[in-house]
Design an enzyme around this catalytic site. Structure first.
Site, mmCIF file in Angstrom:
data_model
loop_
_atom_site.group_PDB
_atom_site.id
_atom_site.type_symbol
_atom_site.label_atom_id
_atom_site.label_comp_id
_atom_site.label_asym_id
_atom_site.label_seq_id
_atom_site.Cartn_x
_atom_site.Cartn_y
_atom_site.Cartn_z
ATOM 1 N N ASN A 15 -39.157 -60.062 -38.449
ATOM 2 C CA ASN A 15 -39.855 -61.200 -37.262
ATOM 3 C C ASN A 15 -40.875 -61.005 -36.586
ATOM 4 O O ASN A 15 -40.953 -61.462 -35.551
ATOM 5 C CB ASN A 15 -38.471 -61.155 -36.468
ATOM 6 C CG ASN A 15 -37.036 -61.498 -37.097
ATOM 7 O OD1 ASN A 15 -37.223 -61.846 -38.149
ATOM 8 N ND2 ASN A 15 -36.260 -60.977 -36.378
ATOM 9 N N GLY A 17 -43.724 -62.512 -37.677
ATOM 10 C CA GLY A 17 -44.603 -63.478 -38.016
ATOM 11 C C GLY A 17 -45.764 -63.349 -39.242
ATOM 12 O O GLY A 17 -46.718 -64.002 -39.371
ATOM 13 N N LYS A 18 -45.253 -62.222 -40.216
ATOM 14 C CA LYS A 18 -45.689 -62.275 -41.244
ATOM 15 C C LYS A 18 -46.105 -63.558 -42.483
ATOM 16 O O LYS A 18 -46.963 -63.819 -42.862
ATOM 17 C CB LYS A 18 -45.152 -61.321 -42.271
ATOM 18 C CG LYS A 18 -45.383 -59.840 -41.551
ATOM 19 C CD LYS A 18 -44.541 -58.839 -42.620
ATOM 20 C CE LYS A 18 -42.907 -58.783 -42.903
ATOM 21 N NZ LYS A 18 -42.221 -58.790 -41.924
ATOM 22 N N GLU A 92 -43.838 -60.537 -48.875
ATOM 23 C CA GLU A 92 -42.662 -59.356 -49.007
ATOM 24 C C GLU A 92 -43.120 -58.290 -50.053
ATOM 25 O O GLU A 92 -42.390 -57.966 -50.959
ATOM 26 C CB GLU A 92 -41.391 -59.870 -49.582
ATOM 27 C CG GLU A 92 -41.160 -61.155 -48.776
ATOM 28 C CD GLU A 92 -40.045 -60.735 -47.460
ATOM 29 O OE1 GLU A 92 -40.203 -59.566 -47.100
ATOM 30 O OE2 GLU A 92 -39.427 -61.659 -46.808
ATOM 31 N N CYS A 153 -36.592 -54.198 -25.345
ATOM 32 C CA CYS A 153 -37.408 -53.656 -24.390
ATOM 33 C C CYS A 153 -38.902 -54.392 -24.641
ATOM 34 O O CYS A 153 -39.022 -54.999 -25.556
ATOM 35 C CB CYS A 153 -37.386 -52.229 -23.966
ATOM 36 S SG CYS A 153 -38.152 -51.232 -25.076
ATOM 37 N N CYS A 187 -38.256 -50.532 -30.897
ATOM 38 C CA CYS A 187 -39.036 -49.539 -30.907
ATOM 39 C C CYS A 187 -38.221 -48.128 -31.153
ATOM 40 O O CYS A 187 -37.307 -48.238 -31.492
ATOM 41 C CB CYS A 187 -39.433 -49.277 -29.319
ATOM 42 S SG CYS A 187 -38.052 -48.809 -28.098
ATOM 43 N N HIS A 190 -35.124 -47.334 -29.068
ATOM 44 C CA HIS A 190 -34.050 -48.030 -29.235
ATOM 45 C C HIS A 190 -33.411 -48.064 -30.620
ATOM 46 O O HIS A 190 -32.365 -48.247 -30.858
ATOM 47 C CB HIS A 190 -34.093 -49.567 -28.820
ATOM 48 C CG HIS A 190 -33.960 -49.750 -27.467
ATOM 49 N ND1 HIS A 190 -35.237 -50.212 -26.403
ATOM 50 C CD2 HIS A 190 -33.103 -49.611 -26.511
ATOM 51 C CE1 HIS A 190 -34.808 -50.310 -25.339
ATOM 52 N NE2 HIS A 190 -33.268 -49.855 -25.257
HETATM 53 ZN ZN LIG Z 1 -37.071 -50.809 -27.200
#
Ligand SMILES: [Zn+2]
Length: 200
Positions: A15, A17-18, A92, A153, A187, A190
């Protein structure tokens, strides 16, 4: 855009934006009436075979190539198409195998002097390099990253976290599972946090 025959790999997380960037690049060539060859692995049929779509709703047609058959597909294409290809765009990239990527580099970039821009995920939900992306990183003249932020975050997202149908993180399973699971860019903090949840 200047035609410089080299292989560029633009990697990102989910997600980021490729596809949107690929579609925009395709448009930039098409408005000049230039012939762009767009390739997508046939494994990805979420949007119908041979269609690349962005989350913003843009769609373009692409040539659907089965992973493992790129060498013969390209040979056949160049034998049967006289028109000059100004650029090759690959969506892809991660789902292709190593020889597919080598075939593109050898048959298009080195032999035909055609520049390539390959878009793809670098790592899977386990944090392992995809085969196609590992090959692309190895042979690319230029590597760029399309950056995005973590879903939980504002840190830079570098991993893809898979969630089950209860919204809980999943860390085991097959590398490729299209459609059944949901993925979020996260990240590293997370990525290893077992308490993150999404609403499904
Ligand atoms: Zn994070």
């Amino acid at each position: 855009m200047i035609k410089i025959a080299k292989f560029r790999f633009k990697h990102a997380v989910m997600n980021a934006g490729k596809s949107q960037e690929l579609i925009r690049t395709h448009y930039n060539y098409k408005v000049k009436n230039q012939n762009v060859l767009v390739l997508t692995p046939s494994i990805d049929n979420r949007n119908g075979i041979g269609i690349i779509s962005s989350r913003t709703g843009d769609k373009i047609n692409a040539n659907s190539v089965m992973p493992g058959t790129m060498r013969s597909w390209l040979t056949n294409y160049f034998d049967n198409n006289e028109e000059d290809v100004i650029c090759i765009l690959i969506d892809e990239t991660q789902f292709f195998i190593k020889d597919d990527i080598l075939a593109i580099k050898e048959l298009a970039v080195l032999t035909k002097d055609i520049p390539v821009i390959a878009y793809g995920l670098k790592v899977d939900f386990k944090g392992e390099l995809f085969e196609g992306s590992a090959a692309a990183i190895a042979i690319a003249e230029e590597i760029n990253e399309i950056e995005t932020v973590c879903a939980f975050c504002n840190s830079k997202s570098i991993m893809n976290l898979r969630f089950d149908n209860k919204g809980q993180p999943v860390r085991e399973g097959d590398q490729i599972q299209i459609g059944d699971s949901e993925y979020k860019p996260v990240c590293h903090k997370h990525y290893i946090d077992d308490n993150v949840r999404i609403i499904v």
